[in-house]
Enzyme design. Structure first.
Site, PDB file in Angstrom:
ATOM      1  N   HIS A 278      50.588  17.936  83.520  1.00  0.00           N
ATOM      2  CA  HIS A 278      50.425  19.139  82.701  1.00  0.00           C
ATOM      3  C   HIS A 278      49.448  20.068  83.424  1.00  0.00           C
ATOM      4  O   HIS A 278      48.393  19.626  83.899  1.00  0.00           O
ATOM      5  CB  HIS A 278      49.905  18.734  81.325  1.00  0.00           C
ATOM      6  CG  HIS A 278      49.451  19.898  80.508  1.00  0.00           C
ATOM      7  ND1 HIS A 278      50.241  21.000  80.294  1.00  0.00           N
ATOM      8  CD2 HIS A 278      48.274  20.146  79.868  1.00  0.00           C
ATOM      9  CE1 HIS A 278      49.574  21.876  79.566  1.00  0.00           C
ATOM     10  NE2 HIS A 278      48.383  21.381  79.292  1.00  0.00           N
TER      11      HIS A 278
ATOM     12  N   CYS B   3      50.165  20.181  74.113  1.00  0.00           N
ATOM     13  CA  CYS B   3      50.475  20.163  75.554  1.00  0.00           C
ATOM     14  C   CYS B   3      51.301  18.946  75.964  1.00  0.00           C
ATOM     15  O   CYS B   3      51.832  18.910  77.077  1.00  0.00           O
ATOM     16  CB  CYS B   3      49.195  20.252  76.376  1.00  0.00           C
ATOM     17  SG  CYS B   3      48.373  21.841  76.141  1.00  0.00           S
TER      18      CYS B   3
ATOM     19  N   ASN C 214      47.869  27.698  81.889  1.00  0.00           N
ATOM     20  CA  ASN C 214      48.350  26.629  81.004  1.00  0.00           C
ATOM     21  C   ASN C 214      49.347  27.233  80.008  1.00  0.00           C
ATOM     22  O   ASN C 214      48.956  27.979  79.111  1.00  0.00           O
ATOM     23  CB  ASN C 214      47.146  26.014  80.272  1.00  0.00           C
ATOM     24  CG  ASN C 214      47.542  24.882  79.344  1.00  0.00           C
ATOM     25  OD1 ASN C 214      48.719  24.659  79.068  1.00  0.00           O
ATOM     26  ND2 ASN C 214      46.545  24.174  78.832  1.00  0.00           N
TER      27      ASN C 214
HETATM   28  N1  COA Z   1      33.737  32.853  83.157  1.00  0.00           N
HETATM   29  C1  COA Z   1      32.459  32.592  83.436  1.00  0.00           C
HETATM   30  N2  COA Z   1      31.770  31.610  82.837  1.00  0.00           N
HETATM   31  C2  COA Z   1      32.420  30.843  81.944  1.00  0.00           C
HETATM   32  C3  COA Z   1      33.768  31.061  81.624  1.00  0.00           C
HETATM   33  C4  COA Z   1      34.437  32.120  82.273  1.00  0.00           C
HETATM   34  N3  COA Z   1      35.722  32.412  82.038  1.00  0.00           N
HETATM   35  N4  COA Z   1      34.143  30.144  80.705  1.00  0.00           N
HETATM   36  C5  COA Z   1      33.071  29.388  80.452  1.00  0.00           C
HETATM   37  N5  COA Z   1      32.027  29.805  81.190  1.00  0.00           N
HETATM   38  C6  COA Z   1      30.673  29.295  81.213  1.00  0.00           C
HETATM   39  C7  COA Z   1      30.303  28.538  79.975  1.00  0.00           C
HETATM   40  O1  COA Z   1      30.013  29.444  78.924  1.00  0.00           O
HETATM   41  C8  COA Z   1      29.099  27.786  80.443  1.00  0.00           C
HETATM   42  O2  COA Z   1      27.999  28.639  80.371  1.00  0.00           O
HETATM   43  P1  COA Z   1      26.597  28.122  79.783  1.00  0.00           P
HETATM   44  O3  COA Z   1      26.198  27.010  80.694  1.00  0.00           O
HETATM   45  O4  COA Z   1      25.747  29.331  79.874  1.00  0.00           O
HETATM   46  O5  COA Z   1      26.890  27.665  78.397  1.00  0.00           O
HETATM   47  C9  COA Z   1      29.409  27.515  81.908  1.00  0.00           C
HETATM   48  O6  COA Z   1      30.501  28.360  82.256  1.00  0.00           O
HETATM   49  C10 COA Z   1      29.796  26.092  82.220  1.00  0.00           C
HETATM   50  O7  COA Z   1      30.617  25.612  81.164  1.00  0.00           O
HETATM   51  P2  COA Z   1      31.429  24.293  81.317  1.00  0.00           P
HETATM   52  O8  COA Z   1      32.179  24.030  80.048  1.00  0.00           O
HETATM   53  O9  COA Z   1      30.593  23.208  81.848  1.00  0.00           O
HETATM   54  O10 COA Z   1      32.438  24.737  82.454  1.00  0.00           O
HETATM   55  P3  COA Z   1      33.497  23.876  83.115  1.00  0.00           P
HETATM   56  O11 COA Z   1      33.302  23.883  84.562  1.00  0.00           O
HETATM   57  O12 COA Z   1      33.676  22.551  82.428  1.00  0.00           O
HETATM   58  O13 COA Z   1      34.832  24.706  82.843  1.00  0.00           O
HETATM   59  C11 COA Z   1      36.655  24.756  81.311  1.00  0.00           C
HETATM   60  C12 COA Z   1      35.194  25.067  81.524  1.00  0.00           C
HETATM   61  C13 COA Z   1      37.064  25.213  79.921  1.00  0.00           C
HETATM   62  C14 COA Z   1      37.459  25.480  82.379  1.00  0.00           C
HETATM   63  C15 COA Z   1      36.854  23.222  81.478  1.00  0.00           C
HETATM   64  O14 COA Z   1      35.942  22.540  80.661  1.00  0.00           O
HETATM   65  C16 COA Z   1      38.227  22.773  81.135  1.00  0.00           C
HETATM   66  O15 COA Z   1      39.169  23.075  81.836  1.00  0.00           O
HETATM   67  N6  COA Z   1      38.375  21.988  80.037  1.00  0.00           N
HETATM   68  C17 COA Z   1      39.656  21.513  79.623  1.00  0.00           C
HETATM   69  C18 COA Z   1      40.352  22.628  78.939  1.00  0.00           C
HETATM   70  C19 COA Z   1      41.819  22.368  78.837  1.00  0.00           C
HETATM   71  O16 COA Z   1      42.472  22.256  79.846  1.00  0.00           O
HETATM   72  N7  COA Z   1      42.323  22.274  77.630  1.00  0.00           N
HETATM   73  C20 COA Z   1      43.679  22.055  77.371  1.00  0.00           C
HETATM   74  C21 COA Z   1      43.986  20.643  77.654  1.00  0.00           C
HETATM   75  S1  COA Z   1      45.567  20.317  77.132  1.00  0.00           S
END
Ligand code: COA
Length: 334
Positions: free
Chosen positions: A259, A118, A289
């Site tokens: 980003h 990224c 993204n």
């Molecule tokens: N729909 C519903 N629930 C979802 C989901 C979706 N699409 N994706 C994940 N969940 C769930 C998880 O499984 C978790 O459930 P659990 O508690 O039963 O295990 C719950 O939501 C919370 O997970 P969490 O990881 O705390 O959620 P979050 O609010 O942090 O959001 C991301 C998850 C992936 C959106 C977030 O962590 C994120 O954006 N991370 C960075 C990812 C990124 O941008 N990567 C590239 C960088 S270059």
């Protein structure tokens, strides 16, 4: 960058391509345990674009470069260098830069692919600018293009909702005034974060096999929570460093161009920089993204809409697998 600047480097033309196929959040509700509300609230994404099956990454990149050439009224033969950045090359080799060169019929250039996930576009822009600043090249194309729909597991709700496909390209040319163009850059890598965001198989460590396919090792793996935290810190650190180095206060910044990974990551960075959200470029709601295309696609849209003006100070900021992170300060000239 050295303070001695023999030439400055302007961004002199832009091009982009977004696929026609729109995938909204409801699409995933049909087969995954997710909702439009969850995706919108937790990521800021409403829809993303997907390339068709027979359209590889080079298809989108070629379209973006063709639009750039048209906008600059320039022949492909004038291009001297193509720096292409992607995590979804058409093939491991030849490079996707070679495929684009052949597609557009550019007869007088060289080029290469650059991998920084990224942060690919920031690293490629920094790299391309060196060839202009050193005086060895007069026309360099930097292009970010990705087909993320190919490497996100459609059955993994944690990842599939986040990513989309797209491409955008900038033309770099020397300019007269050293106070304009690409002024400064900060770039970092930190391999200790590599395990948190990676595509495990397909390289020499885990070559493609029945086992790697069965274990879904060709798809994106990430520890979302850890990446979230590290991305906020990494992007804020490099952006604040570049502002400090260039004596820029938050009120001097016309736009922060982060980003487009997650609107909550973006809001956290803007907060740490003291930049209000109306000065943050965002199109994550439309495209998700798009990895290497995310920053140039955003700049393209604001420029095309007339929201980006000559003399604007813009701070580009990225974080990605590697870890890779970086920031570039541009004084806009178009
Ligand atoms: N729909 C519903 N629930 C979802 C989901 C979706 N699409 N994706 C994940 N969940 C769930 C998880 O499984 C978790 O459930 P659990 O508690 O039963 O295990 C719950 O939501 C919370 O997970 P969490 O990881 O705390 O959620 P979050 O609010 O942090 O959001 C991301 C998850 C992936 C959106 C977030 O962590 C994120 O954006 N991370 C960075 C990812 C990124 O941008 N990567 C590239 C960088 S270059």
């Amino acid at each position: 960058m050295s303070s001695k600047k023999p030439y400055n480097c302007n961004i002199s033309a832009l091009g982009h391509y977004v696929p026609e196929k729109v995938i909204d959040n409801k699409y995933f509700e049909n087969y995954l345990d997710t909702t439009d509300e969850w995706i919108t609230e937790r990521t800021g994404i409403k829809e993303r674009r997907y390339l068709e099956k027979d359209q590889p990454t080079s298809y989108a990149a070629t379209k973006a470069v063709e639009e750039l050439l048209k906008n600059r009224n320039m022949s492909p033969d004038e291009i001297e260098l193509i720096v292409l950045t992607t995590v979804t090359p058409d093939m491991i080799y030849p490079s996707t830069a070679c495929i684009i060169q052949n597609n557009i019929g550019a007869k007088n250039c060289w080029g290469f692919d650059l991998i920084a996930a990224c942060s690919g576009f920031i690293f490629a822009l920094y790299t391309g600018a060196q060839f202009i600043k050193s005086g060895t090249h007069k026309k360099v194309i930097v292009c970010g293009a990705d087909k993320m729909s190919l490497i996100a597991d459609p059955d993994d709700r944690n990842n599939i909702v986040l990513f989309g496909d797209g491409a955008a390209a900038f033309l770099l040319e020397p300019g007269e005034d050293e106070n304009y163009g690409i002024i400064d850059a900060v770039a970092r890598i930190d391999g200790s974060g590599g395990r948190n965001l990676c595509q495990l198989a397909g390289g020499s460590l885990h070559p493609a096999s029945h086992e790697t396919v069965d274990k879904k090792m060709h798809f994106i793996y990430q520890d979302g929570r850890t990446v979230f935290k590290d991305a906020v810190k990494g992007m804020a650190d490099v952006s604040l460093e570049i502002m400090k180095r260039n004596n820029l206060k938050s009120e001097d910044v016309a736009y922060l161009v982060p980003h487009q990974a997650n609107h909550r990551i973006i809001a956290a960075i803007a907060g740490r920089m003291g930049v209000s959200m109306d000065k943050v470029m965002m199109n994550i709601h439309k495209y998700g993204n798009t990895t290497t295309a995310s920053i140039p696609l955003c700049i393209y849209e604001y420029w095309a809409d007339g929201k980006l003006k000559k003399d604007d100070n813009i701070i580009l900021s990225s974080f990605g697998a590697g870890y890779t992170y970086g920031s570039i300060y541009v004084k806009w000239t178009l």
